[in-house]
Design a protein around this motif. Sequence first.
Motif, PDB file in Angstrom:
ATOM      1  N   LEU A  20       0.828  -1.197   0.000  1.00 52.76           N
ATOM      2  CA  LEU A  20       0.000   0.000   0.000  1.00 52.76           C
ATOM      3  C   LEU A  20       0.861   1.246   0.000  1.00 52.76           C
ATOM      4  N   ARG A  21       0.299   2.341  -0.531  1.00 52.52           N
ATOM      5  CA  ARG A  21       0.945   3.646  -0.433  1.00 52.52           C
ATOM      6  C   ARG A  21      -0.141   4.699  -0.294  1.00 52.52           C
ATOM      7  N   ALA A  22       0.210   5.838   0.313  1.00 52.24           N
ATOM      8  CA  ALA A  22      -0.720   6.946   0.473  1.00 52.24           C
ATOM      9  C   ALA A  22      -0.251   8.087  -0.410  1.00 52.24           C
ATOM     10  N   VAL A  23      -1.160   8.621  -1.199  1.00 51.89           N
ATOM     11  CA  VAL A  23      -0.846   9.704  -2.124  1.00 51.89           C
ATOM     12  C   VAL A  23      -1.669  10.918  -1.741  1.00 51.89           C
ATOM     13  N   PRO A  24      -1.032  12.076  -1.484  1.00 52.69           N
ATOM     14  CA  PRO A  24      -1.806  13.275  -1.167  1.00 52.69           C
ATOM     15  C   PRO A  24      -2.729  13.651  -2.324  1.00 52.69           C
ATOM     16  N   VAL A  25      -3.949  14.031  -1.978  1.00 51.52           N
ATOM     17  CA  VAL A  25      -4.914  14.455  -2.983  1.00 51.52           C
ATOM     18  C   VAL A  25      -4.804  15.971  -3.084  1.00 51.52           C
ATOM     19  N   VAL A  26      -4.152  16.448  -4.155  1.00 51.69           N
ATOM     20  CA  VAL A  26      -4.001  17.885  -4.365  1.00 51.69           C
ATOM     21  C   VAL A  26      -4.398  18.201  -5.798  1.00 51.69           C
ATOM     22  N   SER A  27      -4.894  19.399  -5.973  1.00 47.50           N
ATOM     23  CA  SER A  27      -5.235  19.815  -7.328  1.00 47.50           C
ATOM     24  C   SER A  27      -4.182  20.793  -7.826  1.00 47.50           C
ATOM     25  N   GLY A  28      -3.945  20.812  -9.096  1.00 49.48           N
ATOM     26  CA  GLY A  28      -2.966  21.728  -9.667  1.00 49.48           C
ATOM     27  C   GLY A  28      -1.550  21.223  -9.507  1.00 49.48           C
ATOM     28  N   ASP A  29      -0.607  22.154  -9.554  1.00 51.84           N
ATOM     29  CA  ASP A  29       0.806  21.813  -9.470  1.00 51.84           C
ATOM     30  C   ASP A  29       1.371  22.052  -8.076  1.00 51.84           C
ATOM     31  N   GLY A  30       0.559  21.982  -7.059  1.00 52.83           N
ATOM     32  CA  GLY A  30       0.993  22.240  -5.687  1.00 52.83           C
ATOM     33  C   GLY A  30       1.949  21.182  -5.180  1.00 52.83           C
ATOM     34  N   PRO A  31       2.494  21.382  -3.982  1.00 56.15           N
ATOM     35  CA  PRO A  31       3.438  20.415  -3.416  1.00 56.15           C
ATOM     36  C   PRO A  31       2.762  19.087  -3.154  1.00 56.15           C
ATOM     37  N   ARG A  32       3.503  17.997  -3.383  1.00 56.77           N
ATOM     38  CA  ARG A  32       2.944  16.660  -3.220  1.00 56.77           C
ATOM     39  C   ARG A  32       3.610  15.889  -2.078  1.00 56.77           C
ATOM     40  N   ALA A  33       4.582  16.459  -1.422  1.00 55.08           N
ATOM     41  CA  ALA A  33       5.263  15.754  -0.342  1.00 55.08           C
ATOM     42  C   ALA A  33       4.343  15.667   0.873  1.00 55.08           C
ATOM     43  N   SER A  34       4.314  14.521   1.530  1.00 55.81           N
ATOM     44  CA  SER A  34       3.375  14.300   2.623  1.00 55.81           C
ATOM     45  C   SER A  34       3.658  15.193   3.828  1.00 55.81           C
ATOM     46  N   HIS A  35       4.920  15.498   4.093  1.00 56.24           N
ATOM     47  CA  HIS A  35       5.227  16.282   5.273  1.00 56.24           C
ATOM     48  C   HIS A  35       4.888  17.762   5.105  1.00 56.24           C
ATOM     49  N   LEU A  36       4.659  18.221   3.887  1.00 57.58           N
ATOM     50  CA  LEU A  36       4.346  19.631   3.672  1.00 57.58           C
ATOM     51  C   LEU A  36       2.887  19.957   3.966  1.00 57.58           C
ATOM     52  N   ARG A  37       1.985  19.019   3.713  1.00 58.23           N
ATOM     53  CA  ARG A  37       0.566  19.246   3.969  1.00 58.23           C
ATOM     54  C   ARG A  37      -0.013  18.041   4.712  1.00 58.23           C
ATOM     55  N   PRO A  38       0.280  17.914   6.017  1.00 60.73           N
ATOM     56  CA  PRO A  38      -0.198  16.742   6.755  1.00 60.73           C
ATOM     57  C   PRO A  38      -1.715  16.709   6.908  1.00 60.73           C
ATOM     58  N   GLU A  39      -2.377  17.848   6.770  1.00 56.51           N
ATOM     59  CA  GLU A  39      -3.827  17.886   6.927  1.00 56.51           C
ATOM     60  C   GLU A  39      -4.567  17.543   5.638  1.00 56.51           C
ATOM     61  N   ALA A  40      -3.869  17.432   4.523  1.00 55.42           N
ATOM     62  CA  ALA A  40      -4.500  17.137   3.232  1.00 55.42           C
ATOM     63  C   ALA A  40      -4.994  15.689   3.199  1.00 55.42           C
ATOM     64  N   PRO A  41      -6.117  15.437   2.531  1.00 55.77           N
ATOM     65  CA  PRO A  41      -6.614  14.064   2.424  1.00 55.77           C
ATOM     66  C   PRO A  41      -5.677  13.198   1.583  1.00 55.77           C
ATOM     67  N   ARG A  42      -5.729  11.887   1.817  1.00 52.60           N
ATOM     68  CA  ARG A  42      -4.853  10.951   1.128  1.00 52.60           C
ATOM     69  C   ARG A  42      -5.664   9.859   0.442  1.00 52.60           C
ATOM     70  N   ALA A  43      -5.245   9.490  -0.745  1.00 55.33           N
ATOM     71  CA  ALA A  43      -5.800   8.325  -1.433  1.00 55.33           C
ATOM     72  C   ALA A  43      -4.875   7.158  -1.130  1.00 55.33           C
ATOM     73  N   ILE A  44      -5.417   6.060  -0.624  1.00 54.43           N
ATOM     74  CA  ILE A  44      -4.631   4.867  -0.340  1.00 54.43           C
ATOM     75  C   ILE A  44      -4.698   3.989  -1.591  1.00 54.43           C
TER      76      ILE A  44
END
Length: 110
Positions: A20-44
């Motif tokens: 399994l892996r968790a991928v941050p759900v972000v729109s656009g070209d924003g940061p995708r690193a997990s530690h930058l947006r810990p409150e962002a939802p994740r797709a497993i």
Amino acid sequence: MDDEPLKDWAERRDAKIGRLRAVPVVSGDGPRASHLRPEAPRAIERWNGHAWEPHGFAANLAEAKAVLYPEAGEPSNPSCGPVPKPLGSGTGKHRKPPAPRSDSDGSARL
């Protein structure tokens, strides 16, 4: 060239199926690193041997880590091994010597 036998490669590849892996759900070209947006939802996502497929959803990084690493949420057993002693005062090789003090006349004194 040293080629790996196909049997060894297939065993290595099959061992990764179900990972399994968790991928941050972000729109656009924003940061995708997990530690930058810990409150962002994740797709497993789950690896099926050929591609990552949707497996679940987590509201934030903490929830995603609970899904990915369930053994980390268990309380630790204190009898697993020796507990290290805290460092005490001393003059080991790794410690810096004290800085020389200077007198009022400017001469150095230890």
